[in-house]
Design a protein around this motif. Sequence first.
Motif, mmCIF file in Angstrom:
data_model
loop_
_atom_site.group_PDB
_atom_site.id
_atom_site.type_symbol
_atom_site.label_atom_id
_atom_site.label_comp_id
_atom_site.label_asym_id
_atom_site.label_seq_id
_atom_site.Cartn_x
_atom_site.Cartn_y
_atom_site.Cartn_z
ATOM 1 N N GLY A 1 45.206 -15.602 75.902
ATOM 2 C CA GLY A 1 45.989 -16.569 76.551
ATOM 3 C C GLY A 1 47.348 -15.985 76.998
ATOM 4 N N ILE A 2 48.070 -16.814 77.823
ATOM 5 C CA ILE A 2 49.614 -16.182 78.007
ATOM 6 C C ILE A 2 50.501 -16.256 77.083
ATOM 7 C CG2 ILE A 2 51.162 -16.511 80.019
ATOM 8 C CD1 ILE A 2 48.742 -15.645 80.961
ATOM 9 N N LEU A 3 50.927 -15.234 76.706
ATOM 10 C CA LEU A 3 52.067 -15.403 75.734
ATOM 11 C C LEU A 3 53.358 -15.409 76.457
ATOM 12 C CD1 LEU A 3 52.853 -14.584 72.645
ATOM 13 C CD2 LEU A 3 53.135 -12.092 73.307
ATOM 14 N N ILE A 4 54.177 -16.470 75.862
ATOM 15 C CA ILE A 4 55.502 -16.765 76.513
ATOM 16 C C ILE A 4 56.563 -16.626 75.745
ATOM 17 C CG2 ILE A 4 56.590 -18.766 77.741
ATOM 18 C CD1 ILE A 4 53.942 -19.558 78.897
ATOM 19 N N TYR B 1 62.193 -10.106 84.460
ATOM 20 C CA TYR B 1 61.152 -10.635 85.257
ATOM 21 C C TYR B 1 60.211 -11.620 84.704
ATOM 22 C CZ TYR B 1 62.654 -5.528 86.558
ATOM 23 O OH TYR B 1 63.251 -4.542 87.109
ATOM 24 N N GLY B 2 59.394 -12.142 85.276
ATOM 25 C CA GLY B 2 58.635 -13.251 85.233
ATOM 26 C C GLY B 2 57.519 -13.034 84.301
ATOM 27 N N THR B 3 56.727 -11.662 84.606
ATOM 28 C CA THR B 3 55.540 -11.336 84.297
ATOM 29 C C THR B 3 55.423 -9.850 84.142
ATOM 30 O OG1 THR B 3 53.048 -11.511 84.087
ATOM 31 C CG2 THR B 3 54.121 -11.570 86.281
ATOM 32 N N ALA C 1 59.014 -12.707 80.714
ATOM 33 C CA ALA C 1 58.717 -13.830 80.198
ATOM 34 C C ALA C 1 57.241 -14.098 79.807
ATOM 35 C CB ALA C 1 59.187 -14.823 81.029
ATOM 36 N N MET C 2 56.463 -13.509 80.443
ATOM 37 C CA MET C 2 55.111 -13.722 80.287
ATOM 38 C C MET C 2 54.145 -12.622 80.271
ATOM 39 S SD MET C 2 54.810 -17.247 82.603
ATOM 40 C CE MET C 2 55.174 -16.461 83.873
ATOM 41 N N THR C 3 53.032 -12.509 79.436
ATOM 42 C CA THR C 3 52.027 -11.586 79.645
ATOM 43 C C THR C 3 50.520 -12.107 78.940
ATOM 44 O OG1 THR C 3 51.336 -9.270 79.371
ATOM 45 C CG2 THR C 3 52.384 -10.615 77.392
ATOM 46 N N LEU C 4 49.554 -11.385 79.432
ATOM 47 C CA LEU C 4 48.346 -11.842 78.757
ATOM 48 C C LEU C 4 48.422 -11.270 77.344
ATOM 49 C CD1 LEU C 4 45.437 -13.194 79.359
ATOM 50 C CD2 LEU C 4 44.609 -11.027 80.085
ATOM 51 N N ALA C 5 47.568 -12.083 76.392
ATOM 52 C CA ALA C 5 47.685 -11.466 74.990
ATOM 53 C C ALA C 5 46.566 -12.069 74.361
ATOM 54 C CB ALA C 5 49.103 -11.721 74.410
ATOM 55 N N ALA C 6 46.022 -11.522 73.203
ATOM 56 C CA ALA C 6 45.161 -12.151 72.228
ATOM 57 C C ALA C 6 45.838 -13.122 71.319
ATOM 58 C CB ALA C 6 44.279 -11.009 71.731
ATOM 59 N N SER C 7 45.248 -13.941 70.825
ATOM 60 C CA SER C 7 45.775 -15.018 70.005
ATOM 61 C C SER C 7 46.279 -14.411 68.611
ATOM 62 C CB SER C 7 45.038 -16.176 69.784
ATOM 63 O OG SER C 7 43.654 -15.916 69.052
ATOM 64 N N ASN C 8 45.690 -13.621 68.230
ATOM 65 C CA ASN C 8 45.959 -12.717 66.882
ATOM 66 C C ASN C 8 47.278 -11.860 67.069
ATOM 67 O OD1 ASN C 8 44.336 -10.770 68.360
ATOM 68 N ND2 ASN C 8 44.388 -9.468 66.579
ATOM 69 N N GLN C 9 47.679 -11.604 68.199
ATOM 70 C CA GLN C 9 48.813 -10.885 68.195
ATOM 71 C C GLN C 9 50.171 -11.664 68.089
ATOM 72 O OE1 GLN C 9 47.729 -9.159 72.486
ATOM 73 N NE2 GLN C 9 49.161 -7.707 71.772
ATOM 74 N N LEU D 1 51.774 -19.613 73.029
ATOM 75 C CA LEU D 1 50.566 -19.411 73.813
ATOM 76 C C LEU D 1 50.350 -20.524 74.502
ATOM 77 C CD1 LEU D 1 48.466 -17.662 70.824
ATOM 78 C CD2 LEU D 1 49.240 -16.543 73.123
ATOM 79 N N VAL D 2 49.794 -20.451 75.835
ATOM 80 C CA VAL D 2 49.333 -21.222 76.757
ATOM 81 C C VAL D 2 48.035 -20.674 77.302
ATOM 82 C CG1 VAL D 2 49.936 -22.761 79.005
ATOM 83 C CG2 VAL D 2 51.629 -22.005 77.325
ATOM 84 N N GLN D 3 47.266 -21.780 77.639
ATOM 85 C CA GLN D 3 45.902 -21.102 78.523
ATOM 86 C C GLN D 3 46.304 -20.389 79.662
ATOM 87 O OE1 GLN D 3 42.511 -23.814 78.417
ATOM 88 N NE2 GLN D 3 43.081 -24.965 76.524
#
Length: 456
Positions: free
Chosen positions: A175-178, A216-218, A293-301, A315-317
């Motif tokens: 998901g997107i880690l915010i 930076y945003g992402t 502010a944002m990146t792609l990550a796994a929920s267990n992170q 986390l957001v989808q």
Amino acid sequence: MKKSMLALTLTALMTVMAACSGTSGGPSAGGESSNNGSSNQGVTNTTQPAEGGEASGEQVELRVMWWGDQARADRTNEALKIFMEKNPDIKVIGEFAPSSGYFDKLNTQLASGTAPDVFFLGGNVVDYAKKGVLLDLSPYIDKELNLKDMDKAMIEYGTLDGKLQHISAGANARGILINTTMFEKAGIPVPQDGWTWDDYAAISKQISDKLGKGFYGTYNFTVDGFDIYLKQNGKQLYDMANNQLGFAEADIRPWFDYWQKTSEAGGVVTPELQVSNPPTDTGKSLLLTGKVAMTLAASNQLTAMQGLTQDKLTLVQVPRGPKGTGVVFESSQGMSGYAKTEHPAEAARLMSFWINDPDAAKILGNDRGVPVTAANRTLLEGEANEIDSLIYDYTSRVSKQAETEPFAVSYNLPGFSEFSKLAETTVQEIGFGRKKVEQAVTDFYSGTVKIFDSNK
């Protein structure tokens, strides 16, 4: 969050991708620490085995190897200690290495015939199955290996060429880690599930503009999000059923174009900072220092990342595409046995303990992802702290979404390590202005075909 939601929906959902994670790439979809380390642990005991084991009159020795940092090593060794207490006829020697050097070490040992009896693999399990170095665990099912409470999709994921060759140790959902603190400082609402990629690009630019120079945003996750983009558009990375690539050059050009345009607009971290401060390195991640502010990550992170910053994370989808989010539960990583092990039954017993034993679940937690058995998921959910509750809430939302947007099980393509390096190089060539997107994508696709043909 209701416990029943996760328990009832997770089994139907858990189709898989191969850092990460990962992320599906490399060791896992989830990011891993780059700290060096190694650990050995064992006990000597010649008493009889616990129930479920076969008495042999003498103790056997199993070597087990995994990747990760010292915190993971401590958890793993503690769980192995419990296993030895419950199975005194088995002595376990544990070894670990950082994710950056783990597979080089494993490959060297496999080449020399000195591989551990049990070792962890990620989405690259297909590569090792094709090499014929993995133990067929099928004969041990319902004997040493209890899979009765394991999600069926996870069993399917580990079944390659008609043989059970991999036992998932945990599952997660990307998901997107915010960094919500950065959003608050910028005066921008935190995104919600259901947003689009156009929204993502616009919000990334807004964050950069509002917070000013050096913010930076992402992060750029062209590579890590590659398979998600393909799924969102009805394609896939690897069509294993037909042993062919699941995409053509024309299918990926828009994804590279998207990131280049978002970068040019100022919403993406610079290529120089991306290289020097990669998002998966928790010691350098700019998301943890409040710069991205944002990146792609796994929920267990989420647990590890939140523990390293005062900023609040969530986390957001991932933004939606034509076919949906493209995100499902993935096998974060798991255990395979060495085909030449002298103790296959004992190896199977260790794997069974890992996924079923409640004492092991309490020690291991969600470090490698959500437990793959329903009983242990329920156990951990009932004892969850605030951060773990966020993870369960997020995975539950992914689970519910997948009821109406299912995706087929997907695996990393053969030669994935080479493919990942080529993809990262391509992104850097575009980012540093060495190639235009069109030429870079053409070269990338032709290179991918060569890698695939030489490894399939």
